[in-house]
Design a protein around this motif. Structure first.
Motif, PDB file in Angstrom:
ATOM      1  N   GLY A 110      -2.368   7.043   6.553  1.00  0.00           N
ATOM      2  CA  GLY A 110      -1.368   7.493   5.584  1.00  0.00           C
ATOM      3  C   GLY A 110      -1.309   9.001   5.478  1.00  0.00           C
ATOM      4  O   GLY A 110      -2.068   9.724   6.125  1.00  0.00           O
ATOM      5  N   SER A 111      -0.411   9.452   4.637  1.00  0.00           N
ATOM      6  CA  SER A 111      -0.257  10.893   4.432  1.00  0.00           C
ATOM      7  C   SER A 111      -1.342  11.463   3.526  1.00  0.00           C
ATOM      8  O   SER A 111      -1.621  12.658   3.563  1.00  0.00           O
TER       9      SER A 111
ATOM     10  N   ASP B 150      -1.125  11.825   0.395  1.00  0.00           N
ATOM     11  CA  ASP B 150      -0.543  12.622  -0.695  1.00  0.00           C
ATOM     12  C   ASP B 150      -0.219  11.789  -1.936  1.00  0.00           C
ATOM     13  O   ASP B 150       0.659  12.134  -2.705  1.00  0.00           O
ATOM     14  N   GLY B 151      -0.949  10.715  -2.131  1.00  0.00           N
ATOM     15  CA  GLY B 151      -0.734   9.893  -3.316  1.00  0.00           C
ATOM     16  C   GLY B 151      -1.979   9.115  -3.662  1.00  0.00           C
ATOM     17  O   GLY B 151      -2.997   9.184  -2.981  1.00  0.00           O
TER      18      GLY B 151
ATOM     19  N   LYS C  90      -5.399   9.227   4.286  1.00  0.00           N
ATOM     20  CA  LYS C  90      -5.316   9.736   5.667  1.00  0.00           C
ATOM     21  C   LYS C  90      -6.200   8.923   6.604  1.00  0.00           C
ATOM     22  O   LYS C  90      -5.829   8.663   7.740  1.00  0.00           O
TER      23      LYS C  90
ATOM     24  N   HIS D  62       2.780   5.991  -7.708  1.00  0.00           N
ATOM     25  CA  HIS D  62       3.284   5.722  -6.369  1.00  0.00           C
ATOM     26  C   HIS D  62       2.058   5.597  -5.476  1.00  0.00           C
ATOM     27  O   HIS D  62       1.165   6.434  -5.527  1.00  0.00           O
TER      28      HIS D  62
ATOM     29  N   ARG E  97       0.812  -1.225   0.000  1.00  0.00           N
ATOM     30  CA  ARG E  97       0.000   0.000   0.000  1.00  0.00           C
ATOM     31  C   ARG E  97       0.841   1.268   0.000  1.00  0.00           C
ATOM     32  O   ARG E  97       0.339   2.345  -0.286  1.00  0.00           O
ATOM     33  N   SER E  98       2.113   1.150   0.350  1.00  0.00           N
ATOM     34  CA  SER E  98       3.017   2.311   0.307  1.00  0.00           C
ATOM     35  C   SER E  98       4.107   2.033  -0.725  1.00  0.00           C
ATOM     36  O   SER E  98       5.287   2.232  -0.468  1.00  0.00           O
TER      37      SER E  98
ATOM     38  N   LYS F  20       0.066   5.390  -1.881  1.00  0.00           N
ATOM     39  CA  LYS F  20       0.098   5.879  -0.495  1.00  0.00           C
ATOM     40  C   LYS F  20      -1.247   5.605   0.145  1.00  0.00           C
ATOM     41  O   LYS F  20      -2.286   5.853  -0.467  1.00  0.00           O
ATOM     42  N   PRO F  21      -1.264   5.117   1.372  1.00  0.00           N
ATOM     43  CA  PRO F  21      -2.549   4.933   2.056  1.00  0.00           C
ATOM     44  C   PRO F  21      -3.233   6.287   2.271  1.00  0.00           C
ATOM     45  O   PRO F  21      -2.569   7.303   2.458  1.00  0.00           O
TER      46      PRO F  21
ATOM     47  N   HIS G 149       4.585   1.037  -5.239  1.00  0.00           N
ATOM     48  CA  HIS G 149       4.564   1.528  -6.609  1.00  0.00           C
ATOM     49  C   HIS G 149       3.828   0.517  -7.470  1.00  0.00           C
ATOM     50  O   HIS G 149       3.964  -0.688  -7.271  1.00  0.00           O
TER      51      HIS G 149
ATOM     52  N   ASN H 151      -4.213   5.808  -3.926  1.00  0.00           N
ATOM     53  CA  ASN H 151      -4.305   4.575  -3.156  1.00  0.00           C
ATOM     54  C   ASN H 151      -5.040   3.518  -3.978  1.00  0.00           C
ATOM     55  O   ASN H 151      -5.752   3.842  -4.928  1.00  0.00           O
TER      56      ASN H 151
END
Length: 95
Positions: free
Chosen positions: A54-55, A57-58, A50, A45, A31-32, A47-48, A34, A60
């Motif tokens: 996660g942040s 900022d990508g 929020k 890329h 999940r974090s 990213k989980p 590519h 998911n």
């Protein structure tokens, strides 16, 4: 019964003679990580969100699934619409 001996409802299955298209993708890092399709058209890329710690900022995996589902469902809706004489050009599918 289907060829494997499973019971099926009459008229409820459509045999697939040959695949029309097969999509292929490779993911690394979970999940974090590519993900990329074999043709390079999707290269993200991951990213989980929020909401899952996660942040945010990508992209998911849930977003990718939702976009694919919505697009495929809308295409199926258009096919049925054409067969029924209904214009679905302005239809919208949210997933």
């Amino acid at each position: 019964m289907d060829p494997a001996g499973r019971a099926v409802a009459a008229g409820m299955t459509t045999p697939l003679v040959k695949p029309l298209y097969t999509a292929r993708a490779t993911a690394t890092g979970g999940r974090s990580g590519h993900a990329v399709t074999d043709d390079g058209q999707v290269d993200v890329h991951l990213k989980p969100p929020k909401e899952m710690g996660g942040s945010g900022d990508g992209t998911n995996p849930e977003q990718l699934f939702a976009t694919g589902y919505a697009a495929c469902f809308q295409s199926a809706l258009a096919v049925v619409g054409r067969r029924q004489g209904v214009n679905t050009e302005d239809s919208l599918v949210e997933a």
